[in-house]
Design an enzyme around this catalytic site. Structure first.
Site, mmCIF file in Angstrom:
data_model
loop_
_atom_site.group_PDB
_atom_site.id
_atom_site.type_symbol
_atom_site.label_atom_id
_atom_site.label_comp_id
_atom_site.label_asym_id
_atom_site.label_seq_id
_atom_site.Cartn_x
_atom_site.Cartn_y
_atom_site.Cartn_z
ATOM 1 N N GLN A 1 0.868 7.637 -17.679
ATOM 2 C CA GLN A 1 1.444 6.447 -17.042
ATOM 3 C C GLN A 1 1.168 5.175 -17.821
ATOM 4 O O GLN A 1 1.784 4.143 -17.555
ATOM 5 C CB GLN A 1 0.928 6.318 -15.605
ATOM 6 C CG GLN A 1 -0.457 5.690 -15.438
ATOM 7 C CD GLN A 1 -1.599 6.668 -15.611
ATOM 8 O OE1 GLN A 1 -1.532 7.565 -16.446
ATOM 9 N NE2 GLN A 1 -2.658 6.501 -14.836
ATOM 10 N N LYS B 1 0.279 -5.367 -8.794
ATOM 11 C CA LYS B 1 0.098 -4.290 -7.815
ATOM 12 C C LYS B 1 0.644 -3.008 -8.437
ATOM 13 O O LYS B 1 0.968 -2.962 -9.618
ATOM 14 C CB LYS B 1 0.822 -4.608 -6.503
ATOM 15 C CG LYS B 1 0.277 -5.817 -5.760
ATOM 16 C CD LYS B 1 0.778 -5.897 -4.321
ATOM 17 C CE LYS B 1 2.245 -6.181 -4.230
ATOM 18 N NZ LYS B 1 2.699 -6.449 -2.837
ATOM 19 N N SER C 1 -2.070 5.506 -6.759
ATOM 20 C CA SER C 1 -1.624 4.252 -7.393
ATOM 21 C C SER C 1 -2.762 3.249 -7.505
ATOM 22 O O SER C 1 -2.592 2.059 -7.243
ATOM 23 C CB SER C 1 -0.453 3.645 -6.616
ATOM 24 O OG SER C 1 0.762 4.176 -7.070
ATOM 25 N N GLY D 1 3.561 2.968 -9.698
ATOM 26 C CA GLY D 1 3.645 4.360 -10.113
ATOM 27 C C GLY D 1 4.066 5.329 -9.046
ATOM 28 O O GLY D 1 4.837 6.250 -9.305
ATOM 29 N N GLU D 2 3.548 5.170 -7.827
ATOM 30 C CA GLU D 2 3.826 6.149 -6.780
ATOM 31 C C GLU D 2 4.716 5.604 -5.676
ATOM 32 O O GLU D 2 5.596 6.308 -5.168
ATOM 33 C CB GLU D 2 2.518 6.644 -6.172
ATOM 34 C CG GLU D 2 1.702 7.501 -7.105
ATOM 35 C CD GLU D 2 0.561 8.173 -6.374
ATOM 36 O OE1 GLU D 2 0.805 9.159 -5.662
ATOM 37 O OE2 GLU D 2 -0.581 7.705 -6.512
#
Length: 812
Positions: free
Chosen positions: A503, A742, A543, A745-746
């Site tokens: 990521q 913030k 995340s 990713g998820e």
């Protein structure tokens, strides 16, 4: 009163750069990934690339039965094969040292390194062999003879909870691995007074992570210590469970995370393929490697929880949500591990992104003889937001309110506190919804009549921007820590325990340090996660890395920066905050006499401090209520992201084929530290969501055998299936995030499936409540509508199943 970490680090705030001075953060495509060259040239070292002198190879023996007693294991023929160097059974590991995931719930750990007396799923590991080549090890494993006594197989989670069901783990527990409740307000009163109430059922399927790199590990044993290279999402968590499984102190185990070719939650747990090489390395004196084949990854690691839903909602005539009741049944499969948190997360996700003050929610996770379910990207959120967002459109249609307007009437706004104590800070959910609706042409949706074969749909979601739960028991509940060292030769070194699994978090940490010190990215060297050389970090999940790990990294570089600038402030007769660091210089603006190079600044500090280098240490801990994981009341995360998505689909009304023609995604990720990276995450999320909604499903026989455990038979979308994607980043710096960031990713996976599902429902005139929405399922529903006039399909069997569930046991 105990001091909080934020108060402890308050002094370094004065030397942080101001947002208007950022050179890298939030400035568009300002930098590239630090691992890009190694990956595109093929020089990146993954676990299977670890090749040590004298390497032996390990293969595992798997159960062909979903549920059975182990009567005997015969290695005679395997040991006759030339090149075989050793064998293992469950009795070679200390009894009671089962594998799990959170240390805090170690008593719930239920997976033996190798099964001793009983197997609970097809693929369970019962033995291992070691040989001089991989081929010999595979041949030897096939020669191991295991005698089994089959037991009744339970594959349906509702059947599993019945009192007469065959116990999978513990008799007398209704096969519940865990159950969770959340209640707030007066839901019964709200339902009694509501203008509109309903009850609907939904179901999502089991799917796999399908990471390109299979799971694997290599281990060596020297001087009483194991060194393990493994495909892990959390090196420290892996070290804990490897040491526990071996029955040795953690000080005797070193875990190194190489490059990881995708994880998505599937590499959070520790498995037999990591422990067996350790045992064999000790036994033979040779390093040993075990890399799983693709079918082993499918059947022996983790899958996404299939969830069945009963959802009830109560609304006013104008569309204000008054209350929600829901029941979630998660098929946990054969074991717990990282899956035991799914219950709580499923209920948390059901409480937002909309305001609802009165709730009554339960989630049960029963054992079955399916492969074990665990964490997967958007952990529980993808399933929950599919069901609850399809439900929102059903409510909108019943009330005659535009689905966008219904969402806007109920959306969470900044600095709202939810009914169970979730504390929302920055929130751009409304902006995400409106931007997606505008971009997809929502105002003109009437040009696609319901059932015309074309339509647009939208969806919203929320997700945690880092969970405060550190997995292992840590001082101050710390989730991440980092060390930054400044070097007089002109560079800095970051010792970061965060786990980059593709990521790009290593790049983010490098950027944070380079930004604060005024260095180029290539002047910051990062030491990747290694339990001997880098400090503690909980890993990549929930995340959490940018927010929690990024804050720890920024505090570390801030600590080092404050020490350096305090020295020069004393020399120059000013305050540390008066000194700037930029372009490899340390200076007071407008004063040519007080302008030196970064190298000179570090040298001068060391000269004054008897040769000691400038080093800073930072950590981050969520200051929320630690007991939320038991009481389910409190603030789960330090911040929350919000997303919206909109899809345009075209459905072939003859065949049921779905074409995703256009897709828009709006994401509230705080300040986007690297816009290109955020866009990449979102595009990957759309691919995953498309697979979740329209393609992917694990198929099993009635005996529990996985029927499509390969990339040939397990259908997932490729680049050719991807639609045009418009990404809209709705940015507002979060007050607690590192440089205002913030997660991205998820949370960006969560609303994709429901946007597509809502669009397909309008395009067909159906209400499809079950995933995946395949051409066959659509075709059958269309034919059934022609015959009977029925329009709602999927999850039809759930009403009776929910009604016939046994009562929840008393909580111990």
């Amino acid at each position: 009163m105990a001091i909080k970490s934020k108060e402890y680090y308050a002094e370094i705030e004065s030397v942080y750069k101001k947002p208007e001075d950022y050179e890298l953060a939030g400035k568009g495509n300002a930098y590239v990934r630090i691992d890009a060259e190694a990956k595109v040239t093929g020089r990146a070292v993954y676990t299977d690339d670890v090749d040590l002198p004298g390497m032996y190879y390990c293969k595992l023996v798997h159960s062909p039965y979903a549920h059975a007693l182990i009567k005997s294991i015969d290695f005679t023929e395997a040991l006759r094969l030339p090149g075989v160097k050793g064998v293992l059974t469950g009795r070679d590991f200390p009894e009671g040292h089962n594998l799990g995931n959170p240390e805090a719930f170690k008593e719930l750990a239920d997976k033996e390194p190798l099964c001793r007396k009983k197997v609970r799923m097809i693929g369970d590991e019962v033995a291992a062999v070691c040989a001089v080549t991989e081929d010999i090890a595979a041949e030897a494993a096939a020669l191991v003879k295991v005698e089994y006594e089959p037991l009744p197989v339970v594959l349906d989670p509702f059947d599993s909870m019945q009192p007469e069901a065959e116990p999978i783990h513990y008799p007398g527990t209704n096969n519940l691995s865990i159950f969770t409740t959340m209640r707030a307000g007066e839901p019964d009163k709200a339902f009694a007074e509501a203008y509109y109430t309903d009850r609907h059922y939904y179901k999502t399927q089991e799917m796999v992570h399908a990471a390109i790199e299979p799971h694997g590990a290599a281990a060596k044993y020297e001087n009483g210590e194991w060194t393990v290279w493994t495909t892990t999402q959390g090196a420290y968590v892996s070290r804990f469970w490897i040491a526990w499984g071996l029955g040795v102190p953690e000080s005797q185990v070193r875990v190194i995370k190489p490059m990881v070719g995708g994880g998505f939650g599937g590499k959070l747990d520790v498995f037999a393929h990591e422990l067996c090489p350790c045992k064999f390395a000790q036994m033979t004196g040779h390093p040993v490697k075990c890399v799983l084949k693709r079918d082993e990854v499918f059947t022996c690691t983790r899958t996404r929880h299939p969830i069945s839903f009963e959802i009830e909602s109560a609304f006013t005539k104008e569309g204000k949500m008054l209350a929600k009741r829901c029941k979630h049944i998660l098929d946990g499969g054969a074991y717990g591990g990282s899956g035991i948190a799914a219950n709580t997360l499923s209920l948390i996700c059901a409480t937002f992104p909309y305001k609802v003050e009165n709730i009554d929610m339960t989630a049960r996770r029963p054992y079955t003889n399916h492969p074990a379910s665990g964490a997967m990207r958007g952990y529980s959120a993808c399933q929950v937001h599919f069901a609850h967002e399809i439900h929102m459109d059903e409510v909108a249609n019943a009330l005659g309110i535009d689905p966008l307007e219904l969402r806007r009437k109920n959306e969470i706004t900044p600095y709202y506190t939810g009914p169970t104590g979730l504390e929302f800070t920055s929130c751009k959910f409304d902006e995400c919804l409106v931007a997606c609706a505008d971009a997809i042409g929502w105002a003109e949706r009437d040009k696609y009549p319901i059932g015309s074969g074309e339509a647009v749909g939208l969806s919203g979601s929320g997700f945690m921007s880092g969970t405060g739960f550190p997995v292992l028991v840590t001082p101050h509940y710390c989730s991440a820590s980092t060390i930054v060292r400044l070097n007089r030769e002109g560079y800095a070194v970051v010792f970061c325990g965060a786990n980059d699994i593709g990521q790009g978090c290593d790049t983010v940490m490098t950027m944070i340090v380079a930004e604060e010190l005024g260095l180029r990215m290539d002047e910051v060297k990062l030491v990747q996660s290694d339990t001997t050389t880098t400090p503690w970090d909980a890993g990549s999940f929930g995340s959490r890395v940018t927010f929690l790990g990024g804050n720890a990294c920024r505090r570390a570089v801030g600590d080092a920066k404050l020490k350096l600038l305090s020295h020069w402030a004393e020399e120059w007769g000013c305050k540390p905050s008066d000194i700037k660091m930029k372009d490899h210089r340390v200076f007071i603006e407008g004063d040519a006499e007080k302008n030196i190079s970064y190298n000179e600044a570090c040298f001068g500090y060391e000269e004054r401090n008897f040769g000691r280098c400038v080093a800073g240490v930072g950590s981050f801990a969520h200051e929320g209520d630690k007991d939320i994981y038991v009481k389910n009341v409190g603030n789960y995360a330090p911040a929350y992201s919000f997303s919206a998505s909109a899809a345009k689909v075209k459905v072939d009304m003859e065949t049921g084929g779905v074409e995703l023609e256009d897709f828009v995604f709006g994401h509230d990720c705080g300040r986007a530290l690297n816009i290109r990276a955020v866009e990449g995450q979102i595009e990957g999320s759309v691919l995953l969501g498309l697979g979740f909604s329209c393609f992917e499903e694990c198929v099993y026989s009635k005996e529990g055998k996985h029927l499509n455990p390969s990339f040939r038979d397990y259908r997932f979308p490729t680049a050719l299936d991807m639609p045009p994607i418009k990404t809209i980043i709705c940015s507002e710096a979060d007050p607690e995030g590192p440089m205002g960031a913030k997660e991205a990713g998820e949370g960006s996976t969560a609303p994709v499936g429901s946007a597509i599902g809502n669009a397909v429902n309008y395009a067909t005139g159906l209400t499809l409540r079950e995933l995946p929405i395949t051409p066959e399922r659509i075709w059958r529903a269309l034919k059934e509508r022609e015959r009977t006039g029925k329009t709602a399909f999927g999850a039809e069997d759930l009403r009776d199943k929910f009604n016939n569930m046994p009562p929840l046991p008393e909580r111990k």
